[in-house]
Design an enzyme around this catalytic site. Structure first.
Site, PDB file in Angstrom:
ATOM      1  CG  HIS A 178     -27.611 -12.985 -34.504  1.00 37.63           C
ATOM      2  ND1 HIS A 178     -27.981 -14.213 -33.994  1.00 37.63           N
ATOM      3  CD2 HIS A 178     -28.091 -12.955 -35.776  1.00 37.63           C
ATOM      4  CE1 HIS A 178     -28.647 -14.891 -34.915  1.00 37.63           C
ATOM      5  NE2 HIS A 178     -28.723 -14.150 -36.012  1.00 37.63           N
ATOM      6  CG  HIS A 213     -32.672 -15.657 -43.759  1.00 38.50           C
ATOM      7  ND1 HIS A 213     -33.666 -14.715 -43.597  1.00 38.50           N
ATOM      8  CD2 HIS A 213     -32.241 -15.949 -42.502  1.00 38.50           C
ATOM      9  CE1 HIS A 213     -33.812 -14.450 -42.300  1.00 38.50           C
ATOM     10  NE2 HIS A 213     -32.979 -15.195 -41.616  1.00 38.50           N
TER      11      HIS A 213
END
Length: 314
Positions: free
Chosen positions: A115, A180
């Site tokens: 992804h 993140h």
């Protein structure tokens, strides 16, 4: 021929978690604005820099950099499996150019692009992963030891010099980060069965993939509920500083960043800024550039500092 850059964050939770409605609407509207730009620009070749999250690349043979000669979507997070439209001749030409200029690339005739590549292609190309010819350039940003930032910059600049030789309307995409800290296991501390997955976990069963993805969804839910123990908190100050560094082409600063510093300030996933760095370095081969920051928001539910930028040569 013209060249354009788009760098965006990605998040596997885009369709699996919901931030406040106005935040989600703003993020998706900006993605759509950029998709409209891509459609109007109508690139004849995309160079996509991206990471992997142990979906296509594993420790049994982990390259620092790998170019897809043939590639398909890995199928994680419902992107694919489907072939990418890779122009083999130009991909091989890029590899040869890099080898001629001191960058020893790996290359694959069966790349599985996860992804980190497929989500931005899906969002920017209106759901058609094979709409435009694309050369995927993988940069290891998850499996320590990782390539140093200085080398990533060198890679990007050499690829940019190759792009200048082509008679194409080129779009550079970089996707990763910003701050993140997803629950990515580390091989040095993982139990034996997890180590085996990190070494050779290709082509999992649908059940195994769903089980793994459910853990990421759970972390996003916990963060959204205020449980900051689930991961390192997002770091908007670090993110915004990086966006300015990219805007100002501050490669001297970027080249000095260490893996430990990135992990401390940006979390495990912060290492993915390598994709942005390589993309901007490639564009810099064309000289000075103008850039625009279109969006930034730290979105806990998506476990990501979400940023979006464009740039073009002056």
């Amino acid at each position: 021929m013209p060249i354009k850059l788009i760098c965006v964050s990605h998040t596997p939770l885009l369709d699996f978690a919901s931030p406040p409605a106005e935040i989600e609407a703003s993020a998706r509207a900006t993605f759509q604005k950029l998709a409209n730009q891509v459609k109007a620009y109508n690139p004849t070749l995309i160079i996509s820099f991206g990471p992997d999250h142990f979906n296509g690349f594993f420790y049994d043979l982990m390259p620092a950099f790998c170019v897809g000669v043939r590639a398909q979507a890995a199928g994680d997070w419902n992107y694919g499996p489907a072939p990418l439209n890779v122009p083999e001749g130009q991909s091989l030409g890029l590899i040869e150019h890099c080898l001629d200029h001191g960058i020893d690339l790996s290359y694959s005739y069966r790349m599985q692009a996860d992804h980190g590549f497929t989500q931005p292609l899906d969002l920017l190309c209106e759901g058609q992963l094979d709409r435009y010819p694309v050369i995927p350039v993988f940069i290891n940003a998850a499996a320590a030891p990782m390539p140093r930032i200085k080398r990533v910059i060198e890679l990007g600049k050499v690829i940019g010099e190759y792009l200048k030789t082509l008679n194409e309307r080129i779009l550079i995409i970089g996707s990763g980060g910003l701050s993140h800290d997803p629950p990515t296991p580390q091989i040095q501390t993982a139990p034996t069965e997890v180590q085996e997955f990190l070494i050779a976990g290709r082509n999992p069963t649908p059940e195994a993939r769903e089980h793994r993805q459910s853990k990421v969804i759970a972390v996003g839910q916990r963060l959204a509920e205020g449980d900051l123990s689930a991961a390192l908190p997002l770091n908007p100050e670090w993110d915004k500083d990086l966006l300015q560094r990219f805007k100002n082409a501050d490669f001297d600063y970027l080249a000095q960043m260490t893996n430990d510093e990135i992990r401390r300030d940006g979390g495990r996933g912060g290492q993915e800024i390598r994709a942005w760095i390589a993309a901007f370095a490639a564009l810099s081969a064309y000289g000075e550039y103008n850039s625009e920051i279109h969006y930034y928001e730290p979105i806990q539910e998506w476990i990501a500092g979400m940023g979006m930028m464009t740039a073009e040569p002056k």
